[in-house]
Design a protein around this motif. Sequence first.
Motif, PDB file in Angstrom:
ATOM      1  N   VAL A   3       1.010  -1.749   0.098  1.00  0.00           N
ATOM      2  CA  VAL A   3      -0.175  -0.128   0.002  1.00  0.00           C
ATOM      3  C   VAL A   3       1.292   1.257  -0.119  1.00  0.00           C
ATOM      4  N   ASP A   4       0.795   2.236  -0.814  1.00  0.00           N
ATOM      5  CA  ASP A   4       1.217   3.277  -0.735  1.00  0.00           C
ATOM      6  C   ASP A   4       0.777   4.343  -0.065  1.00  0.00           C
ATOM      7  N   ASP A   5       1.001   4.957   0.810  1.00  0.00           N
ATOM      8  CA  ASP A   5      -0.017   5.820   1.429  1.00  0.00           C
ATOM      9  C   ASP A   5       0.416   7.664   1.418  1.00  0.00           C
ATOM     10  N   THR A   6       1.186   7.684  -0.105  1.00  0.00           N
ATOM     11  CA  THR A   6       1.313   9.048   0.387  1.00  0.00           C
ATOM     12  C   THR A   6       0.036   9.815  -0.432  1.00  0.00           C
ATOM     13  N   PRO A   7       0.006  10.793   0.798  1.00  0.00           N
ATOM     14  CA  PRO A   7      -1.378  11.744   0.481  1.00  0.00           C
ATOM     15  C   PRO A   7      -1.938  12.433  -1.265  1.00  0.00           C
ATOM     16  N   ILE A   8      -2.817  11.836  -1.559  1.00  0.00           N
ATOM     17  CA  ILE A   8      -3.273  12.906  -2.824  1.00  0.00           C
ATOM     18  C   ILE A   8      -2.480  14.737  -2.748  1.00  0.00           C
TER      19      ILE A   8
ATOM     20  N   ARG B 187      -9.346   0.712   5.126  1.00  0.00           N
ATOM     21  CA  ARG B 187      -9.225   1.444   5.716  1.00  0.00           C
ATOM     22  C   ARG B 187      -8.432   0.348   7.630  1.00  0.00           C
ATOM     23  N   ASP B 188      -7.416   0.144   7.865  1.00  0.00           N
ATOM     24  CA  ASP B 188      -7.441  -0.817   8.781  1.00  0.00           C
ATOM     25  C   ASP B 188      -7.828  -2.099   8.549  1.00  0.00           C
ATOM     26  N   GLY B 189      -7.372  -2.684   7.309  1.00  0.00           N
ATOM     27  CA  GLY B 189      -7.622  -4.147   7.285  1.00  0.00           C
ATOM     28  C   GLY B 189      -9.101  -4.617   6.902  1.00  0.00           C
ATOM     29  N   LYS B 190     -10.740  -3.373   6.674  1.00  0.00           N
ATOM     30  CA  LYS B 190     -11.097  -3.183   6.455  1.00  0.00           C
ATOM     31  C   LYS B 190     -11.293  -2.476   5.351  1.00  0.00           C
ATOM     32  N   LEU B 191     -13.152  -2.716   4.664  1.00  0.00           N
ATOM     33  CA  LEU B 191     -13.609  -1.866   3.492  1.00  0.00           C
ATOM     34  C   LEU B 191     -15.253  -1.524   3.947  1.00  0.00           C
ATOM     35  N   ILE B 192     -14.558  -0.442   3.263  1.00  0.00           N
ATOM     36  CA  ILE B 192     -15.529   0.999   3.598  1.00  0.00           C
ATOM     37  C   ILE B 192     -16.727   0.932   1.892  1.00  0.00           C
TER      38      ILE B 192
ATOM     39  N   ILE C  58     -11.220  11.209   6.048  1.00  0.00           N
ATOM     40  CA  ILE C  58     -10.535  10.084   5.080  1.00  0.00           C
ATOM     41  C   ILE C  58      -9.731  10.963   3.970  1.00  0.00           C
ATOM     42  N   ARG C  59      -8.507  11.313   4.407  1.00  0.00           N
ATOM     43  CA  ARG C  59      -7.606  11.311   3.221  1.00  0.00           C
ATOM     44  C   ARG C  59      -7.115  10.344   2.459  1.00  0.00           C
ATOM     45  N   PRO C  60      -7.649  10.604   1.165  1.00  0.00           N
ATOM     46  CA  PRO C  60      -7.120   9.473   0.207  1.00  0.00           C
ATOM     47  C   PRO C  60      -5.886   9.300  -0.526  1.00  0.00           C
ATOM     48  N   THR C  61      -5.261   8.513  -0.227  1.00  0.00           N
ATOM     49  CA  THR C  61      -3.932   7.952  -0.594  1.00  0.00           C
ATOM     50  C   THR C  61      -3.601   7.762  -2.153  1.00  0.00           C
TER      51      THR C  61
ATOM     52  N   GLY D 276      -2.670   4.904  -2.879  1.00  0.00           N
ATOM     53  CA  GLY D 276      -2.523   3.493  -2.563  1.00  0.00           C
ATOM     54  C   GLY D 276      -4.401   3.177  -2.495  1.00  0.00           C
ATOM     55  N   ASP D 277      -5.237   4.734  -2.376  1.00  0.00           N
ATOM     56  CA  ASP D 277      -6.129   4.302  -2.342  1.00  0.00           C
ATOM     57  C   ASP D 277      -6.179   4.705  -4.046  1.00  0.00           C
ATOM     58  N   PHE D 278      -5.411   5.495  -4.739  1.00  0.00           N
ATOM     59  CA  PHE D 278      -6.164   5.413  -6.437  1.00  0.00           C
ATOM     60  C   PHE D 278      -5.452   4.298  -6.923  1.00  0.00           C
ATOM     61  N   ASP D 279      -4.480   3.627  -6.486  1.00  0.00           N
ATOM     62  CA  ASP D 279      -4.259   2.606  -7.026  1.00  0.00           C
ATOM     63  C   ASP D 279      -5.459   0.956  -6.835  1.00  0.00           C
ATOM     64  N   ASP D 280      -6.015   1.060  -5.997  1.00  0.00           N
ATOM     65  CA  ASP D 280      -7.752   0.473  -5.374  1.00  0.00           C
ATOM     66  C   ASP D 280      -7.890   0.885  -6.648  1.00  0.00           C
ATOM     67  N   HIS D 281      -8.415   2.262  -6.577  1.00  0.00           N
ATOM     68  CA  HIS D 281      -9.582   2.740  -7.819  1.00  0.00           C
ATOM     69  C   HIS D 281      -8.798   1.934  -9.032  1.00  0.00           C
ATOM     70  N   LEU D 282      -8.444   1.960  -9.385  1.00  0.00           N
ATOM     71  CA  LEU D 282      -7.642   1.624 -10.927  1.00  0.00           C
ATOM     72  C   LEU D 282      -8.046   0.200 -11.030  1.00  0.00           C
ATOM     73  N   THR D 283      -8.263  -1.016  -9.998  1.00  0.00           N
ATOM     74  CA  THR D 283      -8.518  -2.015  -9.986  1.00  0.00           C
ATOM     75  C   THR D 283     -10.041  -2.659 -10.208  1.00  0.00           C
ATOM     76  N   THR D 284     -10.720  -1.874 -10.173  1.00  0.00           N
ATOM     77  CA  THR D 284     -12.375  -1.541 -10.292  1.00  0.00           C
ATOM     78  C   THR D 284     -12.510  -1.118 -11.696  1.00  0.00           C
ATOM     79  N   VAL D 285     -11.512  -0.798 -12.591  1.00  0.00           N
ATOM     80  CA  VAL D 285     -12.424   0.251 -14.106  1.00  0.00           C
ATOM     81  C   VAL D 285     -12.010  -1.429 -14.543  1.00  0.00           C
ATOM     82  N   PHE D 286     -12.563  -1.700 -15.856  1.00  0.00           N
ATOM     83  CA  PHE D 286     -12.682  -2.496 -16.240  1.00  0.00           C
ATOM     84  C   PHE D 286     -12.960  -2.653 -17.767  1.00  0.00           C
TER      85      PHE D 286
END
Length: 465
Positions: free
Chosen positions: A7-12, A279-284, A305-308, A310-320
Amino acid sequence: MSNPGDVDDTPIRSTEQLAAHLAEGAKPRGEWRIGTEHEKFGFRLPGSAHGSAFAPPPYAPNGIEALLEGFAADRDGWEPIRDNGALIGLKGQGPNKGGSLSLEPAGQFELSGGPLRSLHETKAELDAHVAALHPVAAGLGLGFAPLGFHPAATRAEMPFMPKSRYGIMRRYMPKVGSLGLDMMLRTCTVQVNLDYGSEADMARKLRVSLALQPIATALFANSPFEEGRPNGLLSTRARVWTDTDNARSGMPPLFFQPDFGFGLYVDWVLDVPMYFVSRDGKLIDVAGASFRDWMAGRNPALAGIRPTVGDFDDHLTTVFTDVRLKRFLEMRGADAGSVPMMVAQSAFWTGLLYDDAALAAADALVHEQPWESYAALRAAVPAQGLDAPFGNGVARDLAARVVALAADGLRARALEDAEGRDERSYLDPLLPIVNGAPNQAQHWLERFHDAWNGDVSRIFLEAAI
């Protein structure tokens, strides 16, 4: 859908930062690699003590969880990945480093292969995986068949895996398309992941490969059955993708614009509806929310909750989309099939995209028709395959030209195996098909109407790897 990585925690801070993040995926040619992923349906072998013959196995007992545990027993090769305590995947270690084993929503078993230099290594990796799978699966009374769509089970008969993101998707999918749950539960694909050298190289490779995904769909079609009967299609999986969630799928016209690049892609992705935030091992669950609104502080459910990155990378996996851009490119248009056909899929795209002359020729070829022609072809090939109309002929005409270009590209790579054969040999399964022989789907239809006497369950053992 691969397992989570680091996970990349760098803030966007800006959209420009996200475009730069994708640009950092560019690699010099000497570091370009091939990563092949494939999924397959599990089924109970005849005589199994754990269930009816050919039924899809559950997570537990004596099912997919036990299969993962069998692989995990090799502690030098795999590290467990858990979701709320449930074993949902394995991360490769030692000889398997760079790869992973994961689960699709109904327990479709996926190998995400490591980044490899040659197709010879790709073939060896797939062979090693199949060899490792056999004893573990046999001990559980399981077989595995790579097919594009489950040939027998109804949606209700498919099990559901305990992976948090799939629960969110399961609730959301029926809101945005009629076939999203079928995509989750009853499809299997094979894809190849390839690198780019620059923004311009990415844009050209994406344009060429996106336009030609319908050709791959037709060549590798392997799903002509639904709930035990032919349904008039050659790739039911491809038909499913036409009504899954079109806000995140398909062939967006934006990708064909002359000025397309990382910035335009990020701007588009930020408006693709989200599924979740981790976040913290759980999905919102934020299904349907806007990533752009979250970045602007306009989502009350994510206040504080500030986007990082890593959140963007997660979001990319939901592009189909049919070709997905991350920090590499994923070719997503083909049904899962036999091992030779899965390697052929990797060879097809590697030959086209990893040699400059082949890529330039493919780009010129693609420009012979407007984007709308390829979009229309995408709609036609699930039923008509290579006989679908295209230009002044049919898709088979285009396929023959493209396979020849892929062969030229592989010849130019000049990577030989121990017997002195270059990578062109992996295209051999495609040559009869472009010359008019049956593809995998048509082969199975012939078997259904002849040797099987209408019993689709015969496909499981014949297609098993």
